[in-house]
Design an enzyme around this catalytic site. Sequence first.
Site, PDB file in Angstrom:
ATOM      1  CB  THR A 120     -10.251  30.305 -21.079  1.00 16.06           C
ATOM      2  OG1 THR A 120     -10.360  28.892 -21.052  1.00 16.06           O
ATOM      3  CG2 THR A 120     -10.709  30.763 -22.447  1.00 16.06           C
ATOM      4  CG  ASP A 121      -7.562  25.691 -20.475  1.00 14.66           C
ATOM      5  OD1 ASP A 121      -8.719  26.134 -20.666  1.00 14.66           O
ATOM      6  OD2 ASP A 121      -7.338  24.642 -19.831  1.00 14.66           O
ATOM      7  CD  GLU A 122     -12.951  25.758 -23.085  1.00  9.94           C
ATOM      8  OE1 GLU A 122     -13.493  25.740 -24.203  1.00  9.94           O
ATOM      9  OE2 GLU A 122     -13.518  25.406 -22.044  1.00  9.94           O
ATOM     10  CE1 TYR A 182     -15.810  31.334 -22.155  1.00 10.22           C
ATOM     11  CE2 TYR A 182     -14.617  29.266 -22.446  1.00 10.22           C
ATOM     12  CZ  TYR A 182     -14.836  30.432 -21.742  1.00 10.22           C
ATOM     13  OH  TYR A 182     -14.070  30.697 -20.622  1.00 10.22           O
ATOM     14  CE  LYS A 185     -12.340  34.490 -21.672  1.00 10.88           C
ATOM     15  NZ  LYS A 185     -12.745  35.496 -20.650  1.00 10.88           N
TER      16      LYS A 185
END
Length: 373
Positions: free
Chosen positions: A178-180, A202, A206
């Site tokens: 994810t971009d997060e 989260y 990831k």
Amino acid sequence: MKSKGRILITGGLGFLGSWTVEEAVRRGYRVLVVDALTYAANPENLNSLKVRFVTPSRRNVWTMVTFGRNGLAEHVPVHLPPYINPVDNDFLDEVLEGFFHSDDEVLVVLASVEDYPLMKVLLKYVEGVIHLAAETHVDRSIEDAWDFVRAEILGFYSTVDAFRRVRGREGRFLLVSTDEVLGEIMEGSADEDFPLRPRNPYAAAKSSQEHFAQSYINTYGTPIIIARPTNAYGPRQHEEKFVPKIIKNALLDEAIPVYGDGTQRRVWIYASDVASALMDVYERGEISEIYHIGSEDEVENLELVRTILKMMGKPESLINFVEDRPGHDRRYSLRWDKIRELGWRPSVSLREGLRRTIEYYAKRYAKGYSVRR
Ligand SMILES: NC(=O)c1ccc[n+]([C@@H]2O[C@H](COP(=O)([O-])OP(=O)(O)OC[C@H]3O[C@@H](n4cnc5c(N)ncnc54)[C@H](O)[C@@H]3O)[C@@H](O)[C@H]2O)c1
């Protein structure tokens, strides 16, 4: 259609998973899905396909359920489908052979990717994996991240290590990150070499997947590719997420919670565009590379709420500012030149995607679906 190959898609009963399964079937793949059927999954997400389900009904006992196209009728509950014929574990091989000799498009194994022996059996039957299984709601990870540690870290380790042991350096393994993982990007956009700076549990879970993936590429030559999509939206997303929540609350004339002052910025991408990007990267991406999946649709959260309300003919008085999420990233922004080189572009504009999404949720509520937790 001649089969293009066999692929295992984890988390295929969830939001992006189900779109990816549909895209893989459309491209001619026979698809195995492993999904733990958490609160975020919905077997009806695959209703457009010819799906067969297998479920362990108790330890070491397998059960097979076959549903035809659109076979999951509306009255079937969203938890475990009913089962017939309890069978023992050896039957799994038979079930898999049977599936690949049938004309069904998808075999869904209702189990956790943490089930390492199971993953080793399944990986004998496919050439590649797209790994999406995960816990995905940041707010839940802030409350308690144990499920994230289990699903993201143990689940990914089990899947990737089973892949290494069964497939070695053959095939392809696409990890959907994810971009997060990059943390907030206040200025400009981050390319694929940008350092990982997760800022919530989260994103940390990831990032851990990415670290394991890099270590497996380096240590064992495992043929892994990493994709980092930006914020996705579209039909079938769980109602706890921002876009469906706005639409649901607007449909029910309930207050729409907006964190802080609503000036956080996000880039939005429609679900079918993510699915086509993932399949393009799976098919044509370079092993050991990272691919960002982005779009040009960057908007402030508050502006997005206003746009949706306007499209739905609902008043802005529904907007309710609430205390900000702790550690809330203010902006994400990706550079996605690399995936452009594969010939991929998003094809659904934000307005068109929102129109389709609103239509989907409006139909669900009109049909009397209750709101899922
Ligand atoms: N939705 C987004 O905006 C977005 C953006 C970037 C990346 N991603 C990534 O894409 C993937 C899918 O996201 P989503 O929004 O579709 O998620 P989702 O929450 O809708 O679905 C997740 C699915 O994974 C399954 N699952 C969870 N734990 C499992 C386990 N241990 N074993 C097997 N299955 C398990 C769930 O049952 C569910 O079907 C995730 O890895 C997420 O991090 C999502």
